[in-house]
Design a protein around this motif. Sequence first.
Motif, PDB file in Angstrom:
ATOM      1  N   THR A  91       0.837  -1.199   0.000  1.00  0.00           N
ATOM      2  CA  THR A  91       0.000   0.000   0.000  1.00  0.00           C
ATOM      3  C   THR A  91       0.873   1.250   0.000  1.00  0.00           C
ATOM      4  OG1 THR A  91      -1.821  -1.086   1.132  1.00  0.00           O
ATOM      5  CG2 THR A  91      -1.692   1.309   1.322  1.00  0.00           C
ATOM      6  N   ALA A  92       0.678   2.095  -1.001  1.00  0.00           N
ATOM      7  CA  ALA A  92       1.506   3.286  -1.166  1.00  0.00           C
ATOM      8  C   ALA A  92       0.987   4.089  -2.348  1.00  0.00           C
ATOM      9  CB  ALA A  92       2.967   2.910  -1.417  1.00  0.00           C
ATOM     10  N   VAL A  93       1.510   5.295  -2.490  1.00  0.00           N
ATOM     11  CA  VAL A  93       1.328   6.052  -3.721  1.00  0.00           C
ATOM     12  C   VAL A  93       2.479   5.669  -4.650  1.00  0.00           C
ATOM     13  CG1 VAL A  93       1.171   8.321  -4.786  1.00  0.00           C
ATOM     14  CG2 VAL A  93       0.189   7.934  -2.510  1.00  0.00           C
ATOM     15  N   TYR A  94       2.131   5.291  -5.857  1.00  0.00           N
ATOM     16  CA  TYR A  94       3.126   4.867  -6.830  1.00  0.00           C
ATOM     17  C   TYR A  94       3.330   5.981  -7.862  1.00  0.00           C
ATOM     18  CZ  TYR A  94       3.202   0.205  -4.888  1.00  0.00           C
ATOM     19  OH  TYR A  94       3.381  -0.869  -4.034  1.00  0.00           O
ATOM     20  N   TYR A  95       4.585   6.334  -8.049  1.00  0.00           N
ATOM     21  CA  TYR A  95       4.950   7.427  -8.937  1.00  0.00           C
ATOM     22  C   TYR A  95       5.730   6.917 -10.143  1.00  0.00           C
ATOM     23  CZ  TYR A  95       3.884  10.446  -4.948  1.00  0.00           C
ATOM     24  OH  TYR A  95       3.254  11.088  -3.911  1.00  0.00           O
ATOM     25  N   CYS A  96       5.396   7.429 -11.281  1.00  0.00           N
ATOM     26  CA  CYS A  96       6.149   7.200 -12.504  1.00  0.00           C
ATOM     27  C   CYS A  96       7.187   8.313 -12.636  1.00  0.00           C
ATOM     28  CB  CYS A  96       5.173   7.219 -13.679  1.00  0.00           C
ATOM     29  SG  CYS A  96       5.919   7.123 -15.302  1.00  0.00           S
ATOM     30  N   ALA A  97       8.351   7.968 -13.163  1.00  0.00           N
ATOM     31  CA  ALA A  97       9.405   8.958 -13.338  1.00  0.00           C
ATOM     32  C   ALA A  97      10.130   8.728 -14.650  1.00  0.00           C
ATOM     33  CB  ALA A  97      10.404   8.885 -12.185  1.00  0.00           C
ATOM     34  N   ALA A  98      10.610   9.805 -15.239  1.00  0.00           N
ATOM     35  CA  ALA A  98      11.421   9.748 -16.452  1.00  0.00           C
ATOM     36  C   ALA A  98      12.754  10.416 -16.161  1.00  0.00           C
ATOM     37  CB  ALA A  98      10.719  10.453 -17.600  1.00  0.00           C
TER      38      ALA A  98
END
Length: 120
Positions: A91-98
């Motif tokens: 359980t968490a906030v999932y972040y996409c990154a470039a």
Amino acid sequence: QVQLVESGGGLVQAGGSLRLSCAASGGTFSSYAMGWFRQASGKEREFVAAISGSAGSTYYADSMKGRWTISRDNAKNMAYLQINSLKPEDTAVYYCAAGVLASPLSPTYWGQGTQVTVSS
């Protein structure tokens, strides 16, 4: 400037699966390595997985190996994170990154995040 928008999060029971998506716009997608990070409440953001621009190489946090698969579709400007056998501790906030591959990813751009909640 690259814009990243995540989707695919939600509430799922333990043992279930999710596929997170990250839509990119505003840049040359294949020139960026892509990655996923997560941040649980009260904890620091942590690296999950990264993939090279050509999709030829993938990297995972040692604690993440086995249940996670990162992929990308350069024709669609999309990156994905498949998560299997979900656990409440996922359980968490999932972040996409470039960004660029550098031990293993140095992000330049971030998405706004998508919440994943795993119920026991």
